[in-house]
Design a protein around this motif. Structure first.
Motif, PDB file in Angstrom:
ATOM      1  N   PRO A 167       0.801  -1.232   0.000  1.00  9.57           N
ATOM      2  CA  PRO A 167       0.000   0.000   0.000  1.00  9.57           C
ATOM      3  C   PRO A 167       0.830   1.276   0.000  1.00  9.57           C
ATOM      4  N   LYS A 168       2.105   1.201   0.404  1.00 11.32           N
ATOM      5  CA  LYS A 168       2.949   2.399   0.464  1.00 11.32           C
ATOM      6  C   LYS A 168       3.117   3.055  -0.899  1.00 11.32           C
TER       7      LYS A 168
ATOM      8  N   PRO B 166      -0.489   7.258  -3.047  1.00  7.88           N
ATOM      9  CA  PRO B 166      -0.777   8.468  -2.275  1.00  7.88           C
ATOM     10  C   PRO B 166      -2.056   8.260  -1.472  1.00  7.88           C
ATOM     11  N   SER B 167      -2.192   8.984  -0.380  1.00  2.94           N
ATOM     12  CA  SER B 167      -3.317   8.753   0.526  1.00  2.94           C
ATOM     13  C   SER B 167      -4.657   8.898  -0.179  1.00  2.94           C
ATOM     14  N   GLU B 168      -4.743   9.808  -1.147  1.00  8.45           N
ATOM     15  CA  GLU B 168      -6.025  10.015  -1.836  1.00  8.45           C
ATOM     16  C   GLU B 168      -6.372   8.866  -2.778  1.00  8.45           C
ATOM     17  N   HIS B 169      -5.415   7.947  -3.003  1.00  2.00           N
ATOM     18  CA  HIS B 169      -5.670   6.821  -3.894  1.00  2.00           C
ATOM     19  C   HIS B 169      -5.605   5.469  -3.184  1.00  2.00           C
ATOM     20  N   ILE B 170      -5.662   5.494  -1.861  1.00  2.00           N
ATOM     21  CA  ILE B 170      -5.712   4.230  -1.124  1.00  2.00           C
ATOM     22  C   ILE B 170      -6.987   3.468  -1.472  1.00  2.00           C
ATOM     23  N   ASP B 171      -8.087   4.198  -1.619  1.00  2.00           N
ATOM     24  CA  ASP B 171      -9.321   3.577  -2.107  1.00  2.00           C
ATOM     25  C   ASP B 171      -9.153   3.334  -3.599  1.00  2.00           C
TER      26      ASP B 171
ATOM     27  N   GLN C  29       0.700   7.939  -9.083  1.00  4.23           N
ATOM     28  CA  GLN C  29       1.497   8.736  -8.159  1.00  4.23           C
ATOM     29  C   GLN C  29       1.600  10.193  -8.593  1.00  4.23           C
TER      30      GLN C  29
ATOM     31  N   LYS D 168       0.008  13.973  -9.426  1.00  5.27           N
ATOM     32  CA  LYS D 168      -1.047  14.805  -8.835  1.00  5.27           C
ATOM     33  C   LYS D 168      -2.265  14.934  -9.740  1.00  5.27           C
TER      34      LYS D 168
END
Length: 271
Positions: free
Chosen positions: A34-35, A38-43, A242, A244
């Motif tokens: 998961p690393k 980016p946090s907005e793409h964890i889902d 990754q 923006k």
């Protein structure tokens, strides 16, 4: 009658819509963890919705992810189900081995247009992965599914996996093992990648996107070079999810691959 030949031809045309394709690879959650996201793409649905809405030709998913996200991609883009993978949690000396992560029948049940499997050519586990590859290819052939081989020369005996002679060797092995599509490493220049395409003897070659580039323009130049070298497109993951502006990156890559646009003309999509 040999119906499977027609099925394979039809399904390939859904991926290579103009004779070329941009495929979004999304198997990194297993291969890297998961690393990578980016946090907005964890889902996963968030990033997949962005690239599908941007018009990507196909998505490459493992069976479980294809199941979880079917409402995002179904009837909107082609699906390639990857049936091998591996984690980096295993001992380091076993990371050159892909494991079974699904079956051709899973891909069919999900409505896939193709299946994919990795072979690390030159790995100490090459024979094991070849056995998996031939099992996948045999089943896929029976059902008329094209087989994408991730033909990666990688292992302790290979000093530079991007060397043109090494990449050409892996591509030659891929066509001789019956691949319908080949994903492989970029060799660093249009001239050397043209040699790779020539070795493929007409089997469509797709560039592996690799790690995210610091400057998007550098990646777009690579895409332009491989298209001009005669490749059939790219399989890209990190340089999109990754970034923006993933939608903009997909649109820029699509414009180069399908419309022969220059990187300078499409960088506006991502800036």
């Amino acid at each position: 009658m040999v119906f499977n030949f027609i099925g394979k031809k039809v399904r390939l045309s859904r991926i290579l819509r103009s004779g070329r394709a941009v495929v979004f690879a999304f198997d990194h959650g297993v291969e890297h963890g998961p690393k990578d996201f980016p946090s907005e793409h964890i889902d996963p649905k968030v990033i997949l919705r962005k690239v599908v809405d941007a018009g990507v030709d196909a998505v490459m998913l493992l069976p479980g992810m294809a199941y979880l996200t079917h409402d995002v991609w179904a009837n909107k883009t082609a699906l390639i189900v990857k049936v091998t993978s591996k984690t980096n949690l295993r001992p380091e000396d076993q990371r050159m081995l892909q494991s079974v992560f699904g079956y051709v029948e899973d891909a069919i049940a999900l409505g896939a247009d193709a299946v994919a499997a990795t072979v690390y050519w030159g790995s100490q586990y090459e024979d094991t992965m070849l056995s998996m590859w031939f099992s996948v290819r045999e089943a896929a052939e029976r059902y008329g599914l094209p087989c994408l081989q991730l033909a990666y020369p990688r292992g302790p005996a290979i000093k530079n996996m991007y060397d043109v002679e090494v990449v050409k060797y892996g591509v030659r092995a891929a066509i001789e093992s019956g691949a319908d599509l080949i994903k492989t490493y970029y060799t660093g220049s249009r001239e050397t990648f043209a040699e790779v395409v020539r070795v493929a003897a007409g089997v469509p070659v797709l560039m592996s996107g690799g790690p995210a580039r610091e400057k998007p323009m550098d990646f777009l130049v690579d895409v332009k070079n491989v298209v001009e070298a005669g490749a059939s497109g790219v399989v890209v993951g990190r340089n999109v999810f990754q970034h923006k502006n993933p939608s903009g990156m997909i649109k820029a890559i699509m414009a180069i691959v399908h419309d022969n646009k220059e990187p300078e003309d499409v960088i506006k999509y991502v800036e």
